[in-house]
Design an enzyme around this catalytic site. Structure first.
Site, PDB file in Angstrom:
ATOM      1  N   ARG A 111      38.408  43.053  42.133  1.00 59.69           N
ATOM      2  CA  ARG A 111      38.960  43.137  40.791  1.00 59.69           C
ATOM      3  C   ARG A 111      39.897  44.319  40.532  1.00 59.69           C
ATOM      4  NH1 ARG A 111      34.971  41.542  36.228  1.00 59.69           N
ATOM      5  NH2 ARG A 111      36.901  40.735  35.421  1.00 59.69           N
ATOM      6  N   ASP A 112      40.240  45.076  41.563  1.00 55.82           N
ATOM      7  CA  ASP A 112      41.206  46.166  41.373  1.00 55.82           C
ATOM      8  C   ASP A 112      41.925  46.469  42.685  1.00 55.82           C
ATOM      9  OD1 ASP A 112      42.663  48.068  39.985  1.00 55.82           O
ATOM     10  OD2 ASP A 112      41.121  49.618  40.134  1.00 55.82           O
ATOM     11  N   ILE A 113      42.427  45.440  43.336  1.00 65.44           N
ATOM     12  CA  ILE A 113      43.152  45.644  44.587  1.00 65.44           C
ATOM     13  C   ILE A 113      44.551  46.136  44.251  1.00 65.44           C
ATOM     14  CG2 ILE A 113      44.078  44.543  46.663  1.00 65.44           C
ATOM     15  CD1 ILE A 113      41.688  42.624  46.466  1.00 65.44           C
TER      16      ILE A 113
END
Length: 182
Positions: A111-113
């Site tokens: 969810r935060d690449i």
């Protein structure tokens, strides 16, 4: 580590601040730290950052999370200072794709690449990190509605405010990260 000679990175948190309640419906900071620790403990893959140790220091009232130290920093800092060859970019993105595939097989979405969350150990050794926004899905067809992560890397369906499948959203962020790096 004075016994093994291994260099570690340390995230040091003031336990008093971790317990503070945020305004509105946001979760207290301790929840994202606990989630990150649980996800790192569940993932045992070469190209996902590994948890070395957790220390609760009562003297300084700190929670210290130790992980391997990436001497070359993040992919963002590496790309900003070095001219990466196409071969090195291919190696990086193959390794991160495999780490992402492994995480998704465990029903974990990052969810935060983004480039700041990919660590560079060498020009042929990369690792995905920072699992504070990660979510463990109850089933492979689970949809999410909330927005996590960095806005410039969000998928269109995630930005819409409607329900979306989080695994393809991770892949979108991964693609934007690749585009940034070339």
């Amino acid at each position: 580590n004075t016994q093994t000679g291994q260099k570690c990175a340390a995230k040091v948190y003031n336990k008093l601040l971790l317990m503070c309640q945020n305004l509105g419906s946001e979760e207290p900071p301790i929840m994202s730290i606990q989630r990150e620790i649980e996800v790192m403990a569940a993932i045992s893959y070469k190209h996902s950052i590994q948890l070395v140790e957790i220390i609760e220091d009562e003297l300084s009232n700190s929670l210290i999370v130790l992980t391997p130290f990436a001497e070359n920093g993040t992919l963002k800092s590496f790309v900003d200072t070095m001219d990466l060859s196409e071969a090195h970019i291919a190696i990086c993105f193959y390794q991160i794709a495999e780490a992402l595939r492994y995480m998704h097989s465990l029903q974990i979405v990052h969810r935060d690449i983004r480039p700041e969350n990919i660590l560079v150990f060498s020009d042929t050794d990369y690792c995905i990190s920072n699992f504070s926004e990660s979510t463990v899905l109850l089933s492979s067809d689970k949809k999410l509605k909330d927005i996590k992560g960095s806005f410039e890397f969000l998928s269109p369906e995630e930005s819409s405010g409607k329900f979306y499948f989080p695994k393809p959203a991770d892949v979108w962020s991964y693609g934007v990260t690749l585009y940034y790096s070339i």
